[in-house]
Design a protein around this motif. Structure first.
Motif, short mmCIF file in Angstrom:
data_model
loop_
_atom_site.label_atom_id
_atom_site.label_comp_id
_atom_site.label_asym_id
_atom_site.label_seq_id
_atom_site.Cartn_x
_atom_site.Cartn_y
_atom_site.Cartn_z
N LEU A 630 20.47 33.09 -9.57
CA LEU A 630 19.85 32.47 -10.75
C LEU A 630 20.66 32.78 -12.01
O LEU A 630 20.85 31.92 -12.88
CB LEU A 630 18.41 32.97 -10.92
CG LEU A 630 17.41 32.48 -9.87
CD1 LEU A 630 16.06 33.19 -10.05
CD2 LEU A 630 17.23 30.97 -9.96
N VAL A 631 21.14 34.02 -12.13
CA VAL A 631 21.95 34.39 -13.29
C VAL A 631 23.29 33.66 -13.27
O VAL A 631 23.77 33.17 -14.30
CB VAL A 631 22.15 35.92 -13.35
CG1 VAL A 631 23.12 36.30 -14.46
CG2 VAL A 631 20.82 36.63 -13.55
N LYS A 632 23.89 33.57 -12.09
CA LYS A 632 25.16 32.84 -11.98
C LYS A 632 24.99 31.38 -12.37
O LYS A 632 25.83 30.80 -13.09
CB LYS A 632 25.69 32.92 -10.55
CG LYS A 632 26.30 34.25 -10.17
CD LYS A 632 26.85 34.15 -8.75
CE LYS A 632 27.59 35.39 -8.33
NZ LYS A 632 28.12 35.26 -6.94
N GLU A 633 23.92 30.77 -11.89
CA GLU A 633 23.66 29.37 -12.23
C GLU A 633 23.48 29.20 -13.73
O GLU A 633 23.94 28.21 -14.33
CB GLU A 633 22.43 28.87 -11.47
CG GLU A 633 22.66 28.70 -9.97
CD GLU A 633 21.36 28.55 -9.19
OE1 GLU A 633 20.29 28.42 -9.83
OE2 GLU A 633 21.42 28.58 -7.95
N ALA A 634 22.82 30.16 -14.36
CA ALA A 634 22.63 30.10 -15.81
C ALA A 634 23.97 30.23 -16.52
O ALA A 634 24.21 29.58 -17.55
CB ALA A 634 21.67 31.20 -16.25
N MET A 635 24.90 31.07 -15.98
CA MET A 635 26.22 31.22 -16.60
C MET A 635 27.07 29.97 -16.39
O MET A 635 27.92 29.64 -17.23
CB MET A 635 26.92 32.46 -16.05
CG MET A 635 26.25 33.77 -16.47
SD MET A 635 27.05 35.25 -15.79
CE MET A 635 28.56 35.31 -16.76
N TYR A 636 26.85 29.27 -15.29
CA TYR A 636 27.54 27.98 -15.11
C TYR A 636 26.98 26.94 -16.08
O TYR A 636 27.72 26.13 -16.64
CB TYR A 636 27.39 27.48 -13.68
CG TYR A 636 27.92 26.07 -13.51
CD1 TYR A 636 29.28 25.80 -13.63
CD2 TYR A 636 27.06 25.00 -13.27
CE1 TYR A 636 29.77 24.51 -13.50
CE2 TYR A 636 27.53 23.72 -13.13
CZ TYR A 636 28.89 23.47 -13.26
OH TYR A 636 29.38 22.19 -13.14
N ALA A 637 25.65 27.00 -16.30
CA ALA A 637 25.02 26.05 -17.23
C ALA A 637 25.60 26.18 -18.64
O ALA A 637 25.59 25.22 -19.42
CB ALA A 637 23.51 26.27 -17.25
N VAL A 638 26.11 27.38 -18.98
CA VAL A 638 26.74 27.57 -20.29
C VAL A 638 27.88 26.57 -20.49
O VAL A 638 28.07 26.03 -21.59
CB VAL A 638 27.25 29.02 -20.44
CG1 VAL A 638 28.09 29.17 -21.70
CG2 VAL A 638 26.09 30.00 -20.44
N THR A 639 28.65 26.33 -19.44
CA THR A 639 29.81 25.42 -19.55
C THR A 639 29.40 23.97 -19.70
O THR A 639 30.25 23.12 -20.02
CB THR A 639 30.74 25.56 -18.32
OG1 THR A 639 30.05 25.07 -17.15
CG2 THR A 639 31.14 27.00 -18.10
N GLN A 640 28.11 23.66 -19.44
CA GLN A 640 27.66 22.27 -19.45
C GLN A 640 26.95 21.87 -20.74
O GLN A 640 26.47 20.75 -20.87
CB GLN A 640 26.73 22.02 -18.25
CG GLN A 640 27.37 22.31 -16.91
CD GLN A 640 28.68 21.55 -16.73
OE1 GLN A 640 28.70 20.32 -16.75
NE2 GLN A 640 29.78 22.28 -16.55
N THR A 641 26.87 22.79 -21.70
CA THR A 641 26.30 22.42 -22.99
C THR A 641 27.29 21.53 -23.74
O THR A 641 28.48 21.47 -23.42
CB THR A 641 26.00 23.67 -23.83
OG1 THR A 641 27.22 24.40 -24.04
CG2 THR A 641 24.98 24.57 -23.14
N ASP A 642 26.79 20.83 -24.76
CA ASP A 642 27.64 19.89 -25.50
C ASP A 642 28.87 20.58 -26.09
O ASP A 642 29.99 20.08 -25.99
CB ASP A 642 26.82 19.23 -26.61
CG ASP A 642 25.76 18.29 -26.06
OD1 ASP A 642 25.91 17.86 -24.90
OD2 ASP A 642 24.79 18.00 -26.78
N ASN A 643 28.66 21.75 -26.72
CA ASN A 643 29.79 22.45 -27.32
C ASN A 643 30.79 22.91 -26.28
O ASN A 643 32.01 22.73 -26.43
CB ASN A 643 29.30 23.66 -28.12
CG ASN A 643 28.68 23.25 -29.44
OD1 ASN A 643 28.94 22.16 -29.93
ND2 ASN A 643 27.87 24.13 -30.00
N MET A 644 30.28 23.52 -25.20
CA MET A 644 31.19 24.11 -24.22
C MET A 644 31.92 23.05 -23.41
O MET A 644 33.01 23.29 -22.91
CB MET A 644 30.42 25.04 -23.29
CG MET A 644 29.96 26.32 -23.96
SD MET A 644 31.33 27.36 -24.51
CE MET A 644 31.95 27.94 -22.94
N ARG A 645 31.34 21.84 -23.26
CA ARG A 645 32.05 20.78 -22.56
C ARG A 645 33.30 20.36 -23.32
O ARG A 645 34.23 19.80 -22.74
CB ARG A 645 31.13 19.57 -22.33
CG ARG A 645 30.31 19.69 -21.05
CD ARG A 645 29.76 18.33 -20.64
NE ARG A 645 28.76 17.81 -21.57
CZ ARG A 645 27.46 18.00 -21.47
NH1 ARG A 645 27.00 18.70 -20.44
NH2 ARG A 645 26.61 17.50 -22.33
#
Length: 725
Positions: A630-645
C-alpha cells in the motif's frame, strides 16, 4: 619284630639328617656367593662415582681454562674482533595496498618514487654525520631539491626567529624529552641544539641551522641503526643521478626506491577516499603497539583510514653485518615483507562522475534562479525578497544497490581535489572556505527530511491498525488540533485517503495520522527503516537526529510537526537512501557498505568478500507485505500527479518516489528519494539540496544519475543531453 622297626627308624633318621646337612651346605654356598656378588656390585658403584667425579672436574677445569684464555690471555684480541664485526637489524618497508573502484579502475595506487636517506650504520659519530649532512645539503642545493625541514625557527634579516604557529613544536623542543629548558629565545634554542649535536663549530648561520634542523628531525623520528632517516622525498630521476654520482664514496647516503601514493582522480570521491600521511605524536601512542614507527604512514581519514589494517601490509627485516670500516660483509633477509591488501570499493566511477557533475550543475542553477528572483524583488521594491535558492551552495546524492545496499555513488558538493590535499596553498583554501568543501554532506550532513518522512508514518499507522486505505481525513488547508503547533498545508485537499494524501503530500492528513500513531511508535518504525541510525558504512557518518527519541524537550504538539518531517528530525542523505531501499526491499534493511572485497596484493585470492548475493540484514520492520504494498503504491501515485508528470513522472522507467520540502532558516531544503524500477527494484536514490528552493532541480539531477545507471551514460553524454523539466 620291635627290633626291626627300631633299626628301620634309625636308618631313616640318619638319611634325613644327611639330607638336612646337604641342604645347609647348599644354602651356605648360596649365601656366600650372594655376599660375594653384593661386594662386587658395591665396588663397581664406587668406581663409577669416582669416574664421574673425575670427568666433572675435568670438564669444569676445561671451561675454566677456556674462559681464562678468552678473557685474560686473548681478551683484547677477541674484543677487537667483536668490535670489527657488527650486526644490525633493519626494517624493510611494506608496499601499501591499492584502492580500486568496483570495476577495478584505479583510485589510489602506488607509483615508484625516490627518497634520499642517511643510514646510521655507516655514520655513527656526530662529527662524521654532520660532515655528511653538509656535503649532501650542498649537492641537494645544486640540484634544486629541498630537504625535509621541520625546525620551527627561521633565519631572517640576520637573526633567528620563531615561525608563525610554532608554539607546539617549541614546547616539544623545550620539554624534558629534549632540552629540558623553558622560555628560550629562537637564538638560544639553535645554540642549545647545536651543542647537543656537536654542530656549534659551524660558523655560517644558514648551514648551522640546516644541520640542526636535520639532526633535530632525526632525533624526533627515531633515527637509529634500525631506522634510516629520509632527508628528501619524491626526488626527480635527474637529481637522483647527480646525488648518486657525487656520493659514491659516502656509503651513508643512499637512494631508496619507494612506492608513492598516487590518487588518480582527486575530484572523484575525495570525501570517501581519504589520504595517507605521517603519524603524528598523538596518533603514535595508539599505533606504537601495532609496530608502527614515528616515520611511518597511516590513513588519515576515509577508506585509507577505515581499511588501514588491510592496506598497510607487514614490514620485513634483514640483518646487515658490517666490518670495522663500516663495509657490509654479510646481509640476510630474516623476515620477508608482505605487501598490503588491495581494496575494491562498490563505487562505480562512471556513475559517480555523473552524480558529482549533475548535483553541482543543478545547485548552481538553483542559486542563479534565486539571485534572479532577488534582483526582480529589489527592482519591484518588494518588502520580502526571494527565498527560492539564492543561498543554495551545497547538496549531496547517494545511490544504493537495493539488493545488498552497496553504495554505487555518493557525491557531496562543494567538491574538492584530494590529490592537492598536502599543497599548502590549496589546503589553506580548503580549511578557509566558508562553504566547507571538505564536509561530507552525503554521510555526515544531517538535514530535515520534509515530506520524505511520510511513507514511514504511513507504514507505522497501517501496521498498528490506526488507519486503513478507507480512512478519510479532511484537509481544509490548516491543521490546528494543537493551537501552539498549527500545521499548514500546501493546498486545500478536502477529504483524503492514504494514496491521494501521499500523492499530494497533504500535511493535514499526515499530521492527524502522526497524532494518532504517537511519537514513540513513530520513531520505533523510523529506526527500523534506518532513520536516525548509522547505516554501517566503513567511513565516518552521522547518526542524525530522530525527533522524540533524541529531543531534549517534548510537547504533545511536536508530534504533528515530526509526522511531516519537521520538528527535530534530521537525517543524512545516505540514511534517506537506505530508508528508500528498505521500503523497496519490503521492510528489510541491509547493511549499507562501500567495500565490495579485499584481495591480496597479487589479486589472486579474496581476504574479505561482501557477497552481493548474501547481504547482511540489519533490521526488519515487521510490516506486513500488504501494508508495504500500500505504501509502495502510494509512492508510485506521487509520480502520477499533475506536477510530477511534468517532472520525475516523465522518466521512462517506472518508480516509487517522494519529494520533501523542509523549512529552515533561509531557502527551504529540497529532498527527493526514489526506488526503481518500481516492479523489480534495483536502486534506491536520495538527492538533497541545501536551501535549494525549487523541488524540480533535485529531480533533474536524479534523472541524470538514473540515466547513468540504466542507460550507461557517462558525464559527456549527460553534458550533451541533460534532463530538463
Amino acid at each position: 619284630m620291635p627290633m626291626k622297626k627300631d633299626r628301620k627308624f634309625q636308618s631313616q633318621m640318619r638319611k634325613n639328617a644327611k639330607e638336612l646337612i646337604n641342604i645347609n651346605n647348599r644354602n651356605a654356598r648360596i649365601a656366600a656367593k650372594t655376599a660375594e656378588q653384593e661386594k662386587e656390585k658395591k665396588d663397581t658403584t664406587k668406581l663409577r662415582v669416582v669416574i664421574c667425579v673425575i670427568l666433572l672436574i675435568a670438564i669444569c677445569a676445561g671451561f675454566a681454562l677456556r674462559l681464562f684464555d678468552w678473557q685474560i690471555v686473548h681478551g683484547e684480541e677477541y674484543k677487537e674482533l667483536s668490535a670489527a664485526s657488527t650486526a644490525h637489524t633493519v626494517d624493510s618497508d611494506a608496499t601499501r595496498g591499492e584502492i580500486l573502484d568496483v570495476d577495478g579502475h584505479p583510485l589510489a595506487v602506488n607509483e615508484t618514487a625516490y627518497n634520499i636517506v642517511i643510514n646510521k650504520v655507516y655514520a655513527s659519530e656526530d662529527h662524521q654525520l654532520n660532515l655528511i649532512i653538509i656535503d649532501l645539503l650542498n649537492t641537494l642545493k645544486q640540484c634544486d631539491v629541498a630537504y625535509i625541514d621541520e625546525l620551527p625557527i627561521s633565519y631572517v634579516n640576520g637573526e633567528f626567529v620563531f615561525d608563525e604557529g610554532s608554539g607546539g613544536d617549541v614546547e616539544y623542543i623545550e620539554s624534558p624529552s629534549m632540552l629540558n629548558k623553558e622560555g628560550l629565545s629562537a637564538q638560544q634554542i639553535v645554540d642549545e641544539l647545536a651543542k647537543r649535536y656537536k654542530a656549534d663549530n659551524i660558523d655560517d648561520p644558514y648551514t648551522r641551522r640546516a644541520v640542526v634542523s636535520i639532526r633535530y628531525n632525526m632525533e624526533k623520528k627515531g633515527f637509529s641503526y634500525e631506522q634510516v632517516y629520509v632527508v628528501a622525498s619524491d626526488v626527480s630521476s635527474d637529481a637522483v643521478a647527480v646525488v648518486s654520482e657525487r656520493t659514491q664514496t659516502v656509503p651513508a647516503v643512499e637512494i631508496r626506491t619507494v612506492n608513492e601514493r598516487v590518487i588518480k582522480n582527486g575530484t572523484l570521491i575525495p570525501h570517501i577516499l581519504g589520504v595517507v600521511g605521517k603519524i603524528d605524536e598523538d596518533e603514535y601512542a595508539d599505533y606504537k603497539e601495532k609496530g608502527y614507527g614515528l616515520d611511518d604512514n597511516i590513513g588519515k581519514f576515509g577508506i585509507e583510514a577505515a581499511m588501514e589494517d588491510y592496506l598497510r601490509g607487514k614490514a620485513g627485516t634483514k640483518t646487515i653485518i658490517t666490518d670495522e670500516d663500516g663495509q657490509i660483509v654479510g646481509e640476510e633477509e630474516t623476515v620477508k615483507s608482505k605487501p598490503g591488501d588491495t581494496v575494491y570499493l562498490t563505487i562505480n566511477s562512471r556513475i559517480q562522475e555523473v552524480a558529482a557533475y549533475t548535483i553541482g550543475k543543478n545547485i548552481k542553477e538553483a542559486q542563479k534562479l534565486g539571485l534572479e528572483d532577488v534582483k526582480r524583488a529589489k527592482a519591484n521594491k518588494a518588502k520580502e525578497q526571494s527565498k527560492m535558492g539564492e543561498d543554495c551552495v551545497a547538496g549531496a546524492a547517494v545511490m544504493l544497490d537495493v539488493r545488498d545496499n552497496s553504495v554505487i555513488c555518493a557525491a557531496s558538493y562543494p567538491n574538492y581535489d584530494i590529490a592537492k590535499f598536502y599543497d599548502p596553498d590549496y589546503s589553506e583554501y580548503l580549511f578557509g572556505d566558508e562553504d566547507i568543501p571538505m564536509f561530507n554532506r552525503a554521510f555526515e550532513g544531517a538535514f530535515a527530511p520534509g515530506s520524505t518522512f511520510k511513507p514511514c508514518v504511513a507504514m507505522a499507522a497501517l501496521q498498528e491498525n490506526i488507519i486503513s486505505t478507507d480512512t478519510t481525513i479532511h484537509c481544509d488547508g490548516e491543521y490546528d488540533y494543537y493551537k501552539n503547533d498549527v500545521v499548514h498545508c500546501l493546498g486545500v485537499h478536502g477529504n483524503q485517503k492514504l494514496e491521494s494524501a501521499m500523492a499530494h503530500s497533504c500535511n493535514c492528513y499526515f499530521a492527524e495520522v502522526g497524532r494518532r500513531v504517537g511519537i514513540t511508535t513513530m520513531y520505533m518504525y523510523a529506526e527500523k527503516l534506518g532513520l536516525g541510525s548509522k547505516t554501517g558504512i566503513e567511513v565516518s557518518e552521522s547518526t542524525g537526529v530522530l525527533a522524540g527519541r533524541d529531543s531534549t524537550t517534548w510537547f504533545e504538539g511536536n508530534t504533528v510537526q515530526a509526522a511531516i518531517g519537521q520538528s527535530d528530525n534530521a537525517f543524512t542523505p545516505v540514511q534517506l537512501a537506505t530508508y528508500a531501499s528498505a521500503i523497496a526491499n519490503n521492510g528489510v534493511r541491509y547493511k549499507t557498505h562501500l567495500v565490495r572485497k579485499v584481495v591480496n596484493y597479487e589479486r589472486t585470492e579474496n581476504v574479505l568478500y561482501n557477497d552481493p548475493e548474501k547481504p547482511e540484514i540489519v533490521a526488519e520492520t515487521g510490516v506486513s507485505q500488504d501494508n508495504i504494498d500500500l505504501v509502495k503504491e502510494a509512492m508510485y501515485a506521487v509520480t502520477q500527479t499533475d506536477n510530477m508528470r511534468a517532472m520525475a513522472g516523465k522518466y521512462p522507467i517506472k518508480m516509487g518516489c517522494k519529494t520533501g520540502t523542509a523549512e529552515n532558516a533561509g531557502s527551504d531544503h529540497n529532498v527527493f528519494i526514489c526506488f526503481a524500477p518500481y516492479d523489480d527494484p534495483e536502486i534506491a536514490l536520495c538527492v538533497l539540496f541545501e536551501h535549494g528552493g525549487r523541488s524540480y532541480l533535485p529531480q533533474q539531477a536524479a534523472c541524470d544519475i538514473l540515466d547513468a545507471y540504466f542507460y550507461d551514460k557517462d558525464v559527456d553524454d549527460v553534458k550533451k543531453d541533460p534532463w530538463k523539466f
